[in-house]
Design a protein around this motif. Structure first.
Motif, short mmCIF file in Angstrom:
data_model
loop_
_atom_site.label_atom_id
_atom_site.label_comp_id
_atom_site.label_asym_id
_atom_site.label_seq_id
_atom_site.Cartn_x
_atom_site.Cartn_y
_atom_site.Cartn_z
N ARG A 149 0.85 -1.18 0.00
CA ARG A 149 0.00 0.00 0.00
C ARG A 149 0.89 1.23 0.00
N PHE A 150 0.38 2.28 -0.65
CA PHE A 150 1.13 3.54 -0.63
C PHE A 150 0.15 4.69 -0.76
N ALA A 151 0.51 5.82 -0.20
CA ALA A 151 -0.32 7.02 -0.27
C ALA A 151 -0.17 7.65 -1.65
N THR A 152 -1.24 8.27 -2.13
CA THR A 152 -1.21 8.93 -3.43
C THR A 152 -1.55 10.41 -3.25
N GLU A 153 -1.51 11.14 -4.33
CA GLU A 153 -1.88 12.56 -4.32
C GLU A 153 -3.39 12.76 -4.34
N ALA A 154 -4.17 11.70 -4.52
CA ALA A 154 -5.63 11.82 -4.52
C ALA A 154 -6.08 12.39 -3.17
N THR A 155 -6.98 13.36 -3.22
CA THR A 155 -7.39 14.05 -2.01
C THR A 155 -8.03 13.11 -1.00
N TYR A 156 -8.93 12.25 -1.44
CA TYR A 156 -9.58 11.32 -0.52
C TYR A 156 -9.21 9.89 -0.84
N GLU A 157 -9.74 9.40 -1.92
CA GLU A 157 -9.45 8.04 -2.34
C GLU A 157 -9.13 8.04 -3.82
N VAL A 158 -8.41 7.03 -4.24
CA VAL A 158 -8.16 6.86 -5.67
C VAL A 158 -9.47 6.37 -6.29
N GLY A 204 5.15 1.59 -17.65
CA GLY A 204 5.79 1.03 -16.47
C GLY A 204 5.43 1.71 -15.16
N GLN A 205 4.46 2.60 -15.20
CA GLN A 205 4.05 3.33 -14.00
C GLN A 205 2.59 3.06 -13.66
N VAL A 206 2.28 3.16 -12.39
CA VAL A 206 0.90 3.05 -11.91
C VAL A 206 0.32 4.46 -11.87
N TRP A 207 -0.78 4.67 -12.60
CA TRP A 207 -1.43 5.97 -12.68
C TRP A 207 -2.67 5.94 -11.80
N ALA A 208 -2.72 6.79 -10.79
CA ALA A 208 -3.82 6.84 -9.83
C ALA A 208 -4.57 8.15 -9.99
N GLY A 209 -5.87 8.06 -10.31
CA GLY A 209 -6.67 9.25 -10.58
C GLY A 209 -7.70 9.53 -9.51
N GLU A 210 -8.01 10.81 -9.37
CA GLU A 210 -9.02 11.23 -8.39
C GLU A 210 -10.25 11.77 -9.12
N PHE A 211 -11.40 11.56 -8.49
CA PHE A 211 -12.66 12.08 -8.99
C PHE A 211 -12.87 13.46 -8.39
N ALA A 212 -13.18 14.43 -9.23
CA ALA A 212 -13.41 15.81 -8.78
C ALA A 212 -14.75 16.28 -9.29
N LEU A 213 -15.51 16.96 -8.44
CA LEU A 213 -16.77 17.56 -8.87
C LEU A 213 -17.19 18.63 -7.88
N ASP A 214 -16.97 19.87 -8.25
CA ASP A 214 -17.40 21.02 -7.45
C ASP A 214 -17.13 20.80 -5.96
N ASP A 215 -18.09 21.21 -5.12
CA ASP A 215 -17.95 21.03 -3.67
C ASP A 215 -18.40 19.65 -3.22
N LYS A 216 -19.06 18.89 -4.10
CA LYS A 216 -19.54 17.56 -3.73
C LYS A 216 -18.37 16.59 -3.53
N TYR A 217 -17.38 16.71 -4.38
CA TYR A 217 -16.18 15.87 -4.33
C TYR A 217 -14.98 16.79 -4.46
N PRO A 218 -14.62 17.46 -3.37
CA PRO A 218 -13.52 18.43 -3.45
C PRO A 218 -12.16 17.74 -3.56
N THR A 219 -11.23 18.49 -4.11
CA THR A 219 -9.85 18.02 -4.20
C THR A 219 -8.94 19.07 -3.57
N ASP A 220 -7.71 18.70 -3.39
CA ASP A 220 -6.72 19.62 -2.83
C ASP A 220 -6.69 20.91 -3.66
N PRO A 221 -6.75 22.07 -3.02
CA PRO A 221 -6.70 23.33 -3.78
C PRO A 221 -5.47 23.44 -4.69
N ALA A 222 -4.39 22.76 -4.37
CA ALA A 222 -3.21 22.78 -5.23
C ALA A 222 -3.49 22.11 -6.59
N HIS A 223 -4.53 21.29 -6.64
CA HIS A 223 -4.89 20.60 -7.88
C HIS A 223 -5.79 21.47 -8.77
#
Length: 184
Positions: free
Chosen positions: A4-13, A21-40
């Motif tokens: 297991r490892f932590a990702t940049e996804a705000t809540y969950e991948v 050769g890399q693992v790509w981990a994506g986050e779901f974003a949608l307005d205030d319903k599914y917020p993400t890190d403001p840096a994103h």
């Protein structure tokens, strides 16, 4: 071996894929319903807002921090990349149509920007935006992950799951196969 490892996804991948050769981990974003890190929260080259990231982790580098980042549109639910193209599954909700978004793969270009991870590491970032967007394909509601199999794009739908099947618009409990996309 399980790791297991932590990702940049705000809540969950929300989705993951393997490319180059890399693992790509994506986050779901949608307005205030599914917020993400403001840096994103970035403005893409075409002026459109982007709030989600797909971060690439190299197993040979130890998963400590991402090696590359894609800035993506809201409502991304799946990703598949080839040398030439990056496909995104875009969807949200049982009553709204989904789309398959096809972009030219920008990763061979110089980075569009350098950003900092949550741990302060500088990493290159590329936008999936109007400047590399090739086409959109309309899909039924709740498209999820995608993969290419034998020159066909396979799209999985969550609408056919027992939890959603009875309340959604045209639930789909099959994997849809589309021809692989080439330049328009």
């Amino acid at each position: 071996m399980q790791q297991r490892f932590a990702t940049e996804a705000t809540y969950e991948v929300a989705f993951c894929s393997v490319y180059d050769g890399q693992v790509w981990a994506g986050e779901f974003a949608l307005d205030d319903k599914y917020p993400t890190d403001p840096a994103h929260h970035l403005t893409a080259r075409d002026g459109e807002a982007r709030r989600g990231w797909i971060s690439a982790y190299d197993p040979l580098q130890g998963f400590e921090h991402p090696q590359r980042v894609l800035s993506i549109p809201d409502r991304a639910q799946g990703m598949f990349a080839t040398e030439d193209y990056i496909y995104l599954s875009i969807s949200y909700g049982r009553r709204y149509r989904s789309s398959l978004e096809i972009h030219r793969n920008p990763l061979s270009e110089p980075p569009h920007r350098i950003v900092q991870t949550s741990k302060g590491q500088d990493v290159p970032l590329w936008f999936l935006d109007g400047k590399n967007h090739l086409r959109s394909i309309d899909l039924p509601p709740m498209s999820q992950n995608i993969i290419i199999i034998d020159e066909q794009v396979a799209v999985l739908f969550e609408s056919g799951a027992p939890k959603f099947r009875w309340f959604g618009k045209k639930p789909l409990d099959h994997i849809v196969l589309l021809p692989a996309i080439s330049e328009p």
